[in-house]
Design a protein around this motif. Structure first.
Motif, short mmCIF file in Angstrom:
data_model
loop_
_atom_site.label_atom_id
_atom_site.label_comp_id
_atom_site.label_asym_id
_atom_site.label_seq_id
_atom_site.Cartn_x
_atom_site.Cartn_y
_atom_site.Cartn_z
N ARG A 189 0.80 -1.24 0.00
CA ARG A 189 0.00 0.00 0.00
C ARG A 189 0.83 1.28 0.00
NH1 ARG A 189 -3.18 -3.47 3.01
NH2 ARG A 189 -2.24 -2.89 4.98
N MET A 228 11.25 -15.57 14.53
CA MET A 228 10.88 -14.43 13.69
C MET A 228 10.63 -13.18 14.53
SD MET A 228 11.21 -15.65 10.72
CE MET A 228 10.58 -14.35 9.67
N ASP A 229 9.97 -13.35 15.70
CA ASP A 229 9.70 -12.20 16.55
C ASP A 229 10.98 -11.55 17.01
OD1 ASP A 229 6.69 -13.50 18.18
OD2 ASP A 229 7.00 -12.36 16.33
N TYR A 232 12.24 -9.53 14.15
CA TYR A 232 11.40 -8.35 13.93
C TYR A 232 11.65 -7.29 15.01
CZ TYR A 232 8.59 -11.08 10.60
OH TYR A 232 8.15 -11.84 9.52
N ARG A 242 8.03 -1.79 11.59
CA ARG A 242 7.44 -3.08 11.97
C ARG A 242 7.40 -4.02 10.77
NH1 ARG A 242 5.69 -2.89 16.96
NH2 ARG A 242 4.88 -0.95 17.77
N SER A 244 6.68 -7.02 10.82
CA SER A 244 5.57 -7.98 10.90
C SER A 244 4.32 -7.46 10.19
CB SER A 244 5.24 -8.30 12.35
OG SER A 244 5.03 -7.12 13.07
N ALA A 245 4.32 -6.17 9.83
CA ALA A 245 3.17 -5.65 9.08
C ALA A 245 3.42 -5.67 7.58
CB ALA A 245 2.85 -4.23 9.54
N THR A 246 4.60 -6.16 7.18
CA THR A 246 4.91 -6.21 5.75
C THR A 246 4.81 -7.65 5.28
OG1 THR A 246 7.26 -6.62 6.12
CG2 THR A 246 6.54 -4.33 6.02
N LYS A 247 5.05 -7.85 3.99
CA LYS A 247 4.96 -9.19 3.44
C LYS A 247 6.36 -9.76 3.18
CE LYS A 247 3.27 -11.82 -0.49
NZ LYS A 247 2.90 -11.79 -1.88
N SER B 30 -0.84 -9.87 7.74
CA SER B 30 0.04 -9.11 8.62
C SER B 30 0.10 -9.72 10.00
CB SER B 30 -0.46 -7.66 8.71
OG SER B 30 0.11 -7.02 9.84
N PHE B 32 1.63 -8.51 12.35
CA PHE B 32 1.53 -7.41 13.30
C PHE B 32 0.09 -7.18 13.72
CE2 PHE B 32 2.35 -3.70 15.52
CZ PHE B 32 1.55 -2.67 15.08
#
Lengths: 288, 131
Positions: A189, A228-229, A232, A242, A244-247, B30, B32
């Protein structure tokens, strides 16, 4: 078990496009030569129609089908089948060597889940790897689909599965000169596409995994999530982004690299069968 | 009212009407968003979990882009005794249908539909999802 390095070396260091294949009906391993002839004739006919032609090149295409018994996991697995399209330039037939135009490999590594209750006439080779021009894949795929009533589907790899791969592969022991563990993320986006590449020293990645994995040889979803966390949060601490909000679109380690479009490169002969085992599992879940 | 996370800012507490329904939106693409929802759940009063909390999972149209396991979301729904709805908000038709569905749920939670309470309806939703 490590496979014979000579024969399986042809799988290494090439970008393979993945497909899942439904079981083949009445495929007989004893008839590989005959199949090669039939496929060759089919390709010639398609080229007459103007398909599968590389522009400006006059080629004599040879088809070879062979069995790769080194590439199989359990006793129940079918040995891999290799399909190769090669050409000899008509200009100097005697001197030049055959050039391999396209390779495809049907494979089943520990595919017992699928082959367990399979009726006799069916051969389970759920994973297909293709390397070379898409036009050849299309022709070869069509022939197999028509001849053995099977169906090929591109195998995409979700970010969820990619994170399993990177966690698993980063944990394998490799020699000192190993390449970095790299993760590539695509940010959604935005008006202009943005890719973030996160590279980690392989020893650091392995050290992290070693503190997380409780039972050697076993990996749980929880352990992958923690791994993974950690990556991140480390990134967030430094860059306030962040991930974790991406692909997650691509992962690379010294063992292998994988892209979400279903393209993998296998780099280490010692772990080849383990990578193929994981890919076989993905292929089977797409079929079922 | 839409918020990116909880708790809501306290400055507007006196202007806020009473809350009948909370829908937590989780984007399957996501990781997140799941973490965010999990953190926000801690700020929700226990009485809401009797039928006034729903989880809405979007992005299920693209199986190959998921960063979260659907199992994990279903487990979350079970842990908080709240129904989980799946949709694909990026498709207009499904967006409209989902909105209509949620409006219906909201009417029930606000006590505007005789014969249905928020609690009884959510039990109905959860039981049918298990089948």
């Amino acid at each position: 078990e490590s496979a014979d390095p000579q024969r399986t070396a042809l799988l290494l260091r090439k970008a393979w496009t993945l497909y899942s294949v439904t079981p083949l009906y009445r495929f007989h391993r004893s008839r590989l030569r005959e199949y090669a002839r039939l496929l060759s004739a089919f390709i010639a006919a398609e080229r007459q129609k103007g398909l599968a032609v590389e522009v400006g090149v006059e080629l004599d295409i040879k088809v070879a089908l062979s069995s790769l018994p080194e590439l199989q996991g359990s006793q129940q697995d079918q040995p891999a089948v290799l399909v190769q399209l090669s050409s000899r330039s008509q200009a100097s037939p005697k001197n030049s060597e055959d050039k391999i135009l396209w390779s495809g490999c049907f494979c089943c590594m520990y595919g017992d889940d699928l082959s367990e209750n399979m009726p006799e006439d069916f051969t389970c080779l759920p994973l297909f790897l293709a390397n070379g021009a898409e036009s050849y894949m299309s022709v070869v795929g069509n022939w197999f689909q028509k001849t053995f009533d099977c169906s090929f589907r591109r195998l995409a790899i979700s970010p969820f599965n990619l994170s399993w791969m990177v966690a698993m592969w980063a944990g394998y022991k490799v020699d000192k000169a190993a390449s970095a563990v790299e993760l590539v993320f695509s940010v959604p986006r935005l008006p202009q596409p943005l890719d973030i590449s996160y590279a980690i020293h392989p020893e650091d990645a392995k050290a992290l995994w070693d503190t997380i994995q409780k039972t050697p040889g076993e990996i749980t979803q929880e352990e992958v999530d923690v791994f993974m966390d950690c990556l991140y949060s480390h990134f967030h601490r430094h860059f306030k982004i962040r991930l974790s909000a991406t692909k997650l679109v691509k992962v690379s380690t010294a063992i292998a690299s994988a892209h979400c479009d279903g393209i993998v490169k296998m780099l280490h002969s010692q772990y080849l069968s383990r990578v193929l085992m994981l890919l076989t599992e993905l292929a089977i879940s797409q079929i079922q | 009212h839409i918020a990116t996370s909880l708790p809501l800012p306290s400055e507007r507490d006196h202007l806020r009407p009473c809350i009948d329904l909370i829908v937590f939106v989780i984007d399957i693409k996501s990781k997140f968003s799941l973490k965010n929802v999990e953190a926000s759940l801690a700020y929700v009063d226990a009485s809401f979990f009797m039928g006034k909390v729903y989880f809405l999972v979007t992005g299920v149209g693209r199986v190959n882009c998921c960063s979260i396991e659907t199992n994990a979301v279903c487990k979350l729904g079970e842990a908080y005794c709240s129904p989980v709805l799946f949709c694909e908000l990026e498709l207009e038709a499904i967006r409209v249908t989902t909105a209509q569905r949620l409006l219906r749920v909201l009417q029930i939670c606000a006590g505007l539909v005789p014969g249905f309470s928020a609690l009884s309806f959510s039990l109905l939703m959860r039981n049918s999802a298990d089948d």
